[in-house]
Structure formats: structure tokens, C-alpha cells
Scaffold this active site. Structure first.
Site, PDB file in Angstrom:
ATOM      1  CB  CYS A 159      -0.852   0.030   1.079  1.00 30.84           C
ATOM      2  SG  CYS A 159      -1.846  -1.530   1.383  1.00 30.84           S
TER       3      CYS A 159
ATOM      4  CB  SER B 150      13.035 -10.912  -4.991  1.00 26.76           C
ATOM      5  OG  SER B 150      13.373 -10.291  -3.650  1.00 26.76           O
ATOM      6  N   GLY B 151      15.284 -12.845  -4.446  1.00 23.11           N
ATOM      7  CA  GLY B 151      16.515 -13.359  -3.611  1.00 23.11           C
ATOM      8  C   GLY B 151      17.095 -12.137  -2.937  1.00 23.11           C
TER       9      GLY B 151
END
Length: 670
Positions: free
Chosen positions: A2, A389-390
Site C-alpha cells: 500500500c 525475490s532473492g
């Protein structure tokens, strides 16, 4: 995910109307396209819909002390009843929240047992009731990424907090009678009294680091709440304090991690990261993963797939230029893991992307990998709303190549004085080398040049784009005088002091966790993903994983100069052999080529324009020399030219217009 904004005031003249609150909130619509809401302490019923013209008209302020909160929502959990701002049972505590609390289900059960009543299934409401129980200490129980504002009506207190690693941003502005805050700087610029005076120190910091670090902002009077910090505004006074730092004390003195063998550390890593991925797979909307074909993203995708009963959606992008294309590795990883892989080829249009980057990033931001991150977020959002993600693996587990240089430099520091002087002699800088910045000879010369300064400043000299000497040579005399004795290096030096007792390589990784990771990597990902209303979750950045990595001995992370060894060993079952041994590839774009071809006219039209000269920041002759040396193949100045170009585009986007636009032009977004 948000966007939040708002203000607390202690004088009636700072009380804002719902109409202004709507402007502050609408400019964040890309962060939350699904819903918008407001809270105003002077409004009947307090909570209202910001898209209702009947509740956003101008009004006569009533209270001398009060607050207004605005919220834009991207629905991820509790799609039906998660409207914000949200309150406790009696309406005395209100919250506007950006982020995800991954342990909210466990906290919810505990709070229900303590007698709290819930009206939603959202993670947001957990924070409200936890605040009722524990006050500001509630942040210590939260596991996730967050930036939030709580207005406590009884205490007439505004409480702000940001997550431990700094995944979610929070700007604020303190005046004599108010404190305003927002997820992005552009929201605060919608206030009637918003100032737009550039801070010269921030420009110096930007050129040193490629970003404006916390707590500074590019504009005077505005600040960023640092990661792992909370702020309380009460009775017109603001206090800011740190509530967490990664435990980089020596492992032997940390009873939380009593491991004696490498296998014990490996088992703990497997268990902790697996659980971190598991709780980040909680979602009421489609979920996938970025997959670059590197070690970190492949491990995350592999753990996701091991816990899923259907193929996980994975996403990668590639470029026509081979040295910037990782698709073959991502394809190989996806095949081994059994994911539903999506790959795209893009031809980055820098001319189109530049103004878009300037608008979304709010401040000058010169990490050019923001371009492919924008494209990756765009194509990923076409299929899913949440992507794992990494991010964080390199900083936590010593994955960057530069850590090898840091280790090597420690050997140099133990040499006799005569040998050190010989290696740092200026004659080595006069030897010919390839124009390419990453060529072996260039790297050797850069390495030797850095050895002449103390280790902490040496590191910044290696990773920075403009070192102190070059920056001061670039500045116009009048601008240089404004800096006085300001030392941009101090931001990095202060971070080093938070980890004083470990080996210097570990201290350097800790410094990156505290500086480069939140200010560059996480800023890049947050802005790029939220520009496309995509939520990005990073299991490596769970504070349990970060604490484990902080306490881990360096020899487990780095072996024979190669980083992330324990990751490769622990998760070898998820990693194709080629990915375990591949050379690290940066997520970048061919700036060098662009500036000698497509973007060549832009260098002169923008950097050498009269408008840029009139700012009196840079010596035009110095800028022209950079351009000339680059075009004549005398030096690769592409990163420096990109930084200057980004800075000038920011000026043109945010300061030159008569007013800040309410939204980014649709013609550029298509």
C-alpha cells in the site's frame, strides 16, 4: 502492499482538509489501486472514503491537536474487509499500514486469548491490538516488512515505525506545529506549505553513493526514517530511536546461536530460510517469483516449488546484448525445479524510461539496474500480484566480488611500510589500460589507488562513482562553498562503527546491510515494483535469517575467495551445477554503449543545456570533459554521466514545473 500518508498537528492552522488529504493519497495510487480511505480527527465518524466528493470538500478546522491519515490499498490478504485506515474496538487507535506481517496469524491467536475482538482477517488489525497491549514495543514482535503510522487519540500521539531491514520507505517532515509523513516524497509535496529547497549536502551524498541515504532527503526539511527505527510525535516534540540492529557481535559471545560445526550452521540455515519462504507464501492473490538464474533467486524459487502442489510461476527478462542476458541460466533453473517459467526479451528505451524513473523515485537515484527492475516488475504483474525475490543474499552471505578485494587488502595492510608505498605509487596509475571500467587492468589500478587510504574510506573509494576529489573538482566554486566541511563518507564510517569487533570483511558486509541494501537495492525494488502495483517479498530479509547470517563466521560464507559458499553447499539440491559455479552477473543495462550511440544527443541537450548551467552546481568545463573523454573512448564514464543525467532529470521533473503533477503522464506509462 500500500501507500500511506498523513499529518499530525499541534496548531489549528496546520489542520488539513480532507480535500488536501485526498491529493496526498491520490498521488500514491500506483502503490494501491484497489481502494482508498481516510481518517480525520475532526470528521464525524472519523473514517471516510476519499473518492466520495461529499467527504473531501473544504471544511472549517476545529481541533488544535489532531491527525489525518490517508491510505491507498493493494489487496493481498483479507480482500473483502481490509479497508484502511482501521481502528481498534472503540475507535481510539487508528492505523495506516504499508507492508505485510508474516506472523500475524500467530499474533492474532495470542491477542484473542487476551480478550481482543477482531472485525477483519487482516494483518493490519493485529498491529492495532498489539499496540494496545505493548505500545511502541509492539514493533519488536512484528515479523515482516512494514512502514506504518498509528494515531493514538487518548494520548494524542502519532507513532511511526519502519521495518528492521528497510524494505518499506517512510518520509517525514517536521515543522514547528506538525509532523507529516508518507510512503513517497511526492505525497508530502502536495501540502500547501511544502518547501522545495534542495539540500546541497544531499547532492554531495547522491554523487558519492548513487542515492540519497537516510536520514537525509534531497529537499531541506524532509527526512527518511531509517530502517529499524521508530518515531513518536507527542506534545509537539519528535523523538526517533533505533529498536533493532543485526547481531554482528562475535559468534562465540552470542548464546542465540550456539553452533559449533559447519553442519549445525547449515542445518539452521536450511530450516530458517525454508520457514521464511513458507510464511511468505501466505496470500489471497496469485503469487510467483523473480528468477534471474543466480544462486539467491534459484534457491527461493526452489524452496517455493518444494512447498507447492502446482508449478510456481517464475519470471525473468533478457536483453539483446549478450553480457546483460541471463535467460539461459534462469531457463535451466526453471527446468530443473519444474516451475512455470515466463521469460521476456526487452529493448530498454532509456529516453522513455528516464522521466519515468525521475517521477517514481522522488529523489535522484542512479542505480541503472532500476531500468530492468522496472521492466521485470511490469511483465510479472501481468500474471501475479505478489512475487518473491532473492534480495539480500549477497550482502548477508558475502556474495559480491568486491568482498574479495576487501579480503586481499587486509593482506596488504600487514606488509612493511616500504612495500605498501611501492604498491600505492602514482606511477601505476599512468600505465595504459582498457577503456572498459571492468577490465582487469582497470580493476587493478582502482584496487591499488584505494590502498593508499584507511580501510573504511578505501571501500567507499572502490564502490563509489565519484570519489571526494573528483566531486569537488566537478563542483562550481559557489556550490563547493555551501558544502563547507561536510564529509559524505561519514554515513559509511558510522555504519562501520556499529560492527567494531569482527574481521574487516564481515564488518564490510554488515555496513552494506545497513547502508547499500536498504538505500539502494530495496529502494530500487520497492519503487519499481510498486510503480506496477506488484508486491515483492524477500525471504532472505526475514530478521531471523538476517540474525543468523550476522552471527555466522566468515569462513562459512567465503571460501577461497568465493562468497555464498554455505548457500551453495546447503541448497545444492536446488541449484544446477552451472549456477553453482557461474560468475556473478550484474542486473544492468549497456550504458557505455548507449552514451556513445542513442543517448549521445541527450548528453549535450540535457547536461550542457543552459538550464543545467544556470543551477550553478557543476563546472560546465568539467562536465564537458567527462562527455568528451567518454565519447573519445579515453575512459568509461557511463556511470558518472548517468548520475549527472538522473540528477538533472530530477530537477526538471520536481523543481522546474510551476507545480508538481498529480500523476505521471499516461503517455509515458503505456
Amino acid at each position: 502492499m500500500c501507500g500511506i500518508t498523513g499529518i499530525a498537528w499541534t496548531a489549528r492552522e496546520k489542520n488539513i482538509s480532507p480535500r488536501i488529504l485526498r491529493r496526498m493519497t491520490d498521488v500514491l495510487s500506483h502503490r494501491g489501486p484497489d481502494d482508498s480511505g481516510g481518517y480525520h480527527s475532526d470528521m464525524p465518524g472519523k473514517s471516510f472514503l476519499l473518492n466520495d466528493p461529499n467527504t473531501t470538500a473544504d471544511f472549517q478546522p476545529v481541533s488544535d491537536i489532531g491527525a489525518a491519515l490517508g491510505h491507498r490499498r493493494l489487496s493481498i490478504i483479507d480482500l473483502g474487509t481490509g479497508h484502511q485506515p482501521l481502528s481498534n474496538e472503540d475507535g481510539s487507535v487508528w492505523i495506516a499500514f504499508n507492508g505485510e506481517i508474516y506472523n500475524y496469524q500467530e499474533l492474532r491467536k495470542e491477542l484473542i486469548q487476551q480478550g481482543h475482538q477482531f472485525k477483519t482477517e487482516s494483518d493490519t488489525e493485529v498491529i492495532v491490538h498489539l499496540y494496545e497491549e505493548q505500545g511502541a514495543a509492539c514493533v519488536e514482535r512484528l515479523r515482516g516488512m512494514f512502514a506504518f503510522a498509528i494515531w493514538d487519540e487518548r494520548r494524542q500521539r502519532l507513532f511511526l515505525a519502519r521495518d528492521r531491514i528497510g524494505q518499506k520507505p517512510l518520509f517525514y517532515r517536521e515543522t514547528a506545529d506538525s509532523l507529516s509523513f508518507a510512503s513517497e516524497l511526492k505525497s508530502l509535496l502536495q501540502l500547501p506549505d511544502a518547501g522545495r529547497t534542495v539540500d546541497p549536502h544531499a547532492i554531495d551524498l547522491f554523487l558519492a553513493y548513487q542515492y540519497v541515504p537516510h536520514p537525509w532527503s534531497i529537499l531541506k526539511g524532509y527526512q527518511k526514517l531509517p530502517p529499524a527505527h521508530l518515531a513518536i510525535y507527542e506534545e509537539g516534540k519528535l523523538t526517533v530511536e533505533r529498536y533493532w540492529k543485526p547481531p554482528y557481535e562475535h559468534p562465540a559471545s552470542n548464546p542465540q546461536f550456539p553452533f559449533k560445526t559447519s553442519q549445525q550452521w547449515s542445518d539452521a540455515l536450511r530450516e530458517t530460510l525454508t520457514e521464511s519462504v513458507k510464511i511468505r507464501m501466505r496470500s489471497d492473490v496469485p503469487l510467483g517469483a523473480f528468477l534471474s538464474g543466480g544462486i539467491d533467486s534459484t534457491i527461493i524459487a526452489g524452496l517455493m516449488q518444494s512447498m507447492s502442489d502446482r508449478p510456481v510461476h517464475t519470471f525473468s527478462i533478457g536483453f539483446p546484448v549478450k553480457q546483460f542476458d541471463e535467460r539461459s541460466y534462469a531457463r535451466e533453473a526453471a527446468k530443473m525445479l519444474g516451475t512455470d517459467h515466463h521469460e521476456y526479451v526487452v529493448e530498454p528505451e532509456a529516453l522513455e524510461m528516464l522521466p519515468r524513473l525521475a517521477w517514481h523515485y522522488d529523489e535522484p537515484f542512479a542505480d541503472s539496474s532500476a531500468i530492468p527492475t522496472m521492466y521485470l516488475s511490469q511483465v510479472t504483474r501481468q500474471e501475479v500480484t505478489v512475487s518473491l525475490s532473492g534480495d539480500g543474499g549477497d550482502e548477508l552471505f558475502a556474495g559480491y566480488d568486491r568482498y574479495r578485494a576487501v579480503a586481499l587488502s587486509q593482506w596488504f595492510d600487514r606488509l612493511p611500510t616500504v612495500m605498501r608505498k611501492m604498491m600505492t605509487a602514482s606511477i601505476w596509475q599512468k600505465l595504459p589500460a582498457s577503456v572498459e571500467q571492468k577490465s582487469f587492468r582497470r580493476r587493478v589500478k582502482r584496487f591499488l589507488a584505494g590502498l593508499a587510504v584507511p580501510p573504511e574510506r578505501r571501500y567507499l573509494k572502490w564502490v563509489g562513482i565519484f570519489d571526494t576529489e573528483r566531486r569537488h573538482e566537478m563542483y562550481a566554486p559557489e556550490f563547493r562553498e555551501q558544502l563547507n566541511t561536510f564529509d559524505a563518507d561519514q554515513f559509511l564510517l558510522d555504519a562501520y562503527q556499529l560492527c567494531p569487533d569482527r574481521d574487516f570483511v564481515t564488518r564490510t558486509t554488515a555496513t552494506d546491510v545497513l547502508t547499500y541494501l536498504p538505500c539502494d537495492i530495496l529502494t530500487k525494488v520497492d519503487i519499481a515494483s510498486m510503480a506496477h502495483s506488484l508486491e515483492c517479498r524477500s525471504p532472505f530479509l526475514d530478521h531471523h535469517v538476517a540474525e543468523l547470517a550476522a552471527a555466522m563466521p566468515l569462513n562459512l560464507k567465503m571460501h577461497k575467495g568465493r562468497g555464498k559458499q554455505i548457500l551453495t553447499d546447503t541448497f545444492s539440491d536446488l541449484l544446477p551445477e552451472s549456477i553453482q559455479t557461474r560468475k556473478k552477473m550484474g542486473f544492468g543495462v549497456p550504458l557505455n554503449h548507449w552514451f556513445r550511440n542513442e543517448l549521445k544527443p541527450l548528453l549535450f541537450d540535457v547536461l550542457m543545456s543552459q538550464r543545467a548551467r544556470d543551477r550553478q552546481i557543476f563546472n560546465p568545463a568539467a562536465v564537458e570533459q567527462l562527455i568528451s573523454e567518454h565519447l573519445k573512448l579515453q575512459w568509461d564514464h557511463s556511470a558518472r554521466l548517468w548520475s549527472l543525467l538522473v540528477l538533472e532529470m530530477w530537477f526538471q521533473t520536481f523543481l522546474d514545473p510551476a507545480s508538481i503533477p498529480d500523476h505521471f503522464p499516461e503517455t509515458v506509462l503505456t
